[in-house]
Design a protein around this motif. Structure first.
Motif, PDB file in Angstrom:
ATOM      1  N   LEU A 257       0.833  -1.215   0.000  1.00  0.00           N
ATOM      2  CA  LEU A 257       0.000   0.000   0.000  1.00  0.00           C
ATOM      3  C   LEU A 257       0.867   1.264   0.000  1.00  0.00           C
ATOM      4  O   LEU A 257       0.546   2.253  -0.655  1.00  0.00           O
ATOM      5  N   ALA A 258       1.973   1.203   0.749  1.00  0.00           N
ATOM      6  CA  ALA A 258       2.868   2.370   0.813  1.00  0.00           C
ATOM      7  C   ALA A 258       3.457   2.666  -0.570  1.00  0.00           C
ATOM      8  O   ALA A 258       3.599   3.822  -0.967  1.00  0.00           O
ATOM      9  N   LEU A 259       3.789   1.623  -1.311  1.00  0.00           N
ATOM     10  CA  LEU A 259       4.310   1.842  -2.670  1.00  0.00           C
ATOM     11  C   LEU A 259       3.234   2.442  -3.560  1.00  0.00           C
ATOM     12  O   LEU A 259       3.493   3.361  -4.352  1.00  0.00           O
ATOM     13  N   LYS A 260       2.008   1.963  -3.426  1.00  0.00           N
ATOM     14  CA  LYS A 260       0.926   2.513  -4.257  1.00  0.00           C
ATOM     15  C   LYS A 260       0.648   3.968  -3.875  1.00  0.00           C
ATOM     16  O   LYS A 260       0.391   4.805  -4.747  1.00  0.00           O
ATOM     17  N   MET A 261       0.704   4.276  -2.589  1.00  0.00           N
ATOM     18  CA  MET A 261       0.521   5.673  -2.150  1.00  0.00           C
ATOM     19  C   MET A 261       1.608   6.559  -2.759  1.00  0.00           C
ATOM     20  O   MET A 261       1.337   7.665  -3.230  1.00  0.00           O
ATOM     21  N   THR A 262       2.854   6.062  -2.758  1.00  0.00           N
ATOM     22  CA  THR A 262       3.964   6.841  -3.318  1.00  0.00           C
ATOM     23  C   THR A 262       3.732   7.090  -4.811  1.00  0.00           C
ATOM     24  O   THR A 262       3.874   8.222  -5.306  1.00  0.00           O
ATOM     25  N   ALA A 263       3.355   6.038  -5.528  1.00  0.00           N
ATOM     26  CA  ALA A 263       3.134   6.170  -6.974  1.00  0.00           C
ATOM     27  C   ALA A 263       1.990   7.149  -7.250  1.00  0.00           C
ATOM     28  O   ALA A 263       2.101   8.025  -8.126  1.00  0.00           O
ATOM     29  N   LEU A 264       0.909   7.034  -6.505  1.00  0.00           N
ATOM     30  CA  LEU A 264      -0.235   7.921  -6.748  1.00  0.00           C
ATOM     31  C   LEU A 264       0.101   9.372  -6.402  1.00  0.00           C
ATOM     32  O   LEU A 264      -0.296  10.300  -7.106  1.00  0.00           O
ATOM     33  N   LEU A 265       0.846   9.550  -5.329  1.00  0.00           N
ATOM     34  CA  LEU A 265       1.222  10.920  -4.960  1.00  0.00           C
ATOM     35  C   LEU A 265       2.101  11.534  -6.050  1.00  0.00           C
ATOM     36  O   LEU A 265       1.954  12.705  -6.394  1.00  0.00           O
ATOM     37  N   ARG A 266       3.000  10.739  -6.596  1.00  0.00           N
ATOM     38  CA  ARG A 266       3.861  11.267  -7.669  1.00  0.00           C
ATOM     39  C   ARG A 266       3.015  11.685  -8.878  1.00  0.00           C
ATOM     40  O   ARG A 266       3.261  12.708  -9.501  1.00  0.00           O
ATOM     41  N   ILE A 267       1.979  10.896  -9.168  1.00  0.00           N
ATOM     42  CA  ILE A 267       1.111  11.232 -10.309  1.00  0.00           C
ATOM     43  C   ILE A 267       0.314  12.511 -10.011  1.00  0.00           C
ATOM     44  O   ILE A 267       0.141  13.365 -10.872  1.00  0.00           O
TER      45      ILE A 267
END
Ligand code: SAM
Ligand code: SF4
Length: 364
Positions: A257-267
């Motif tokens: 989930l932390a990786l997905k949060m990071t990816a979404l925040l970057r987008i």
């Protein structure tokens, strides 16, 4: 496929973010690929260091999740001397880290405020005013923030921890030292003073849902922050929140989930600085490298003198507590090179977003 449409949108709403936070398999791969593309396009494939100095674990607060909370009597409390902090800063400078980050428990006595002010002077003198300095010293008055800013601190990290006020209340004692509105006010004060403002949340907390996390992302976007440090919540046995450990997602899922949060925040926030937090590495030895691949661009090698590292235990399995600072540097350098990114040695690596929001073209 629905994911292709979503990833081509300029903005994502809560429902779409919840969908993306839940995606797996081929969809997740597409999400991560998109985040990597956004990072390469808007800020380049460079990673900047912030040498992390955990200056003291003395804290007046009692956050229900944190291993160094004031109520934990099993902690050996320490406070580095000024010389030890300066030595660590010099290590960062000599090794061309570009920046340091000083972190402590929360203390707001006059002695502490004066000490930090003087210390900033001493660090700047000892390092030829060449280091970028981030502070993460908790909630303070606007005047205190200004005094430290005037002495050369340029960035401040104050996580909101959870942007939902009801969830925040479940993670903190119900008293005036742990007030959600006060934390928000501090973030606004930091912005008024002129800092590059950083915040963040913990991911995989008890009582937290995907809807909360989607709201966290939207809240960070609305606050228009310059930097984010967010990572998985990792339980600590000497904390009240430990009683809910059976309700937690497995560590690997919190990591995911932390990786997905990071990816979404970057987008969502294309040109901010995003740190790959140490808590990721507590779960997966390659955790920080994985975060770099999906959008993070800041790494915080621990340069706290080795003897103290074991006492700054926020959670279980904190990595690198046995390493001397330069072992950390060498292993990190090799690991980052494997991601294909370059290290911005000797550069401040300030938030591009900060300069853009101020219409300033002199990025340092
Ligand atoms: N005292 C300052 C503050 O709270 O802002 C700075 C130091 S505090 C130890 C830094 C961060 O550690 C907090 O913002 C919190 O998100 C994180 N932290 C504390 N306990 C944690 C835990 N059990 N798991 C993951 N992160 C944790
Ligand atoms: Fe203190 Fe920060 Fe830990 Fe809260 S999170 S107990 S303020 S060190």
């Amino acid at each position: 496929m629905i994911i292709d449409n979503l990833l081509n949108k300029d903005n994502l709403n809560k429902e779409e973010l919840v969908y993306l936070l839940g995606c797996e398999g081929e969809e997740k791969t597409k999400l991560f690929t998109k985040a990597a593309e956004v990072k390469a396009k808007y800020i380049g494939r460079k990673v900047y260091f912030r040498g992390l100095i955990e200056m003291s674990n003395i804290c007046r607060k009692n956050c229900l999740y944190c291993g160094i909370r004031s109520g934990n009597t099993n902690v050996h409390r320490y406070n580095l001397t000024d010389d030890e902090v300066i030595e660590a800063a010099k290590f960062a400078w000599e090794n061309r880290y570009g920046s340091i980050a000083i972190q402590t428990g929360e203390v707001s006595t006059k002695e502490f405020v004066d000490r930090i002010e003087n210390l900033l002077d001493k660090i700047n003198k000892a390092t030829n005013h060449e280091l970028g300095i981030t502070l993460s010293l908790g909630e303070q008055t606007e005047e205190t923030y200004r005094r430290w800013f005037n002495k050369g601190a340029m960035r401040y990290l104050l996580r909101i921890e959870a942007s939902n006020r009801e969830l925040y209340a479940k993670l903190h004692p119900n008293d005036k030292h742990h007030d959600f509105d006060e934390r928000l006010e501090c973030l606004k004060a930091l912005r008024r003073v002129g800092y590059q403002v950083g915040t963040g949340v913990m991911i995989g907390l008890p009582f937290q849902t995907l809807e909360h996390l989607a709201d966290d992302l939207l809240w960070m976007q609305e606050m228009d922050v310059d930097m984010v440090g967010m990572g998985p919540y990792v339980e600590h046995p000497d904390t009240p929140l430990y009683q809910y450990r059976d309700k937690l997602l497995p560590l690997t899922e919190r990591f995911n989930l932390a990786l997905k949060m990071t990816a979404l925040l970057r987008i969502l926030m294309k040109d901010i600085n995003i740190a790959a937090p140490t808590a990721l590495q507590a779960i997966d030895p390659l955790g920080r490298e994985k975060a770099i691949k999906v959008g993070a661009n800041i790494v915080m090698p621990n340069i706290t003198p080795g003897a103290y590292r074991n006492d700054y235990k926020l959670y279980e399995n904190k990595p690198c507590t046995d390493d001397a600072a330069d072992d950390c540097k060498n292993c990190l350098e090799a690991r980052i090179q494997l991601t294909g990114d370059e290290i911005g040695y000797g550069e401040h690596g300030n938030s591009r977003h900060f300069y853009r929001r101020r219409n300033d073209t002199t990025i340092q």
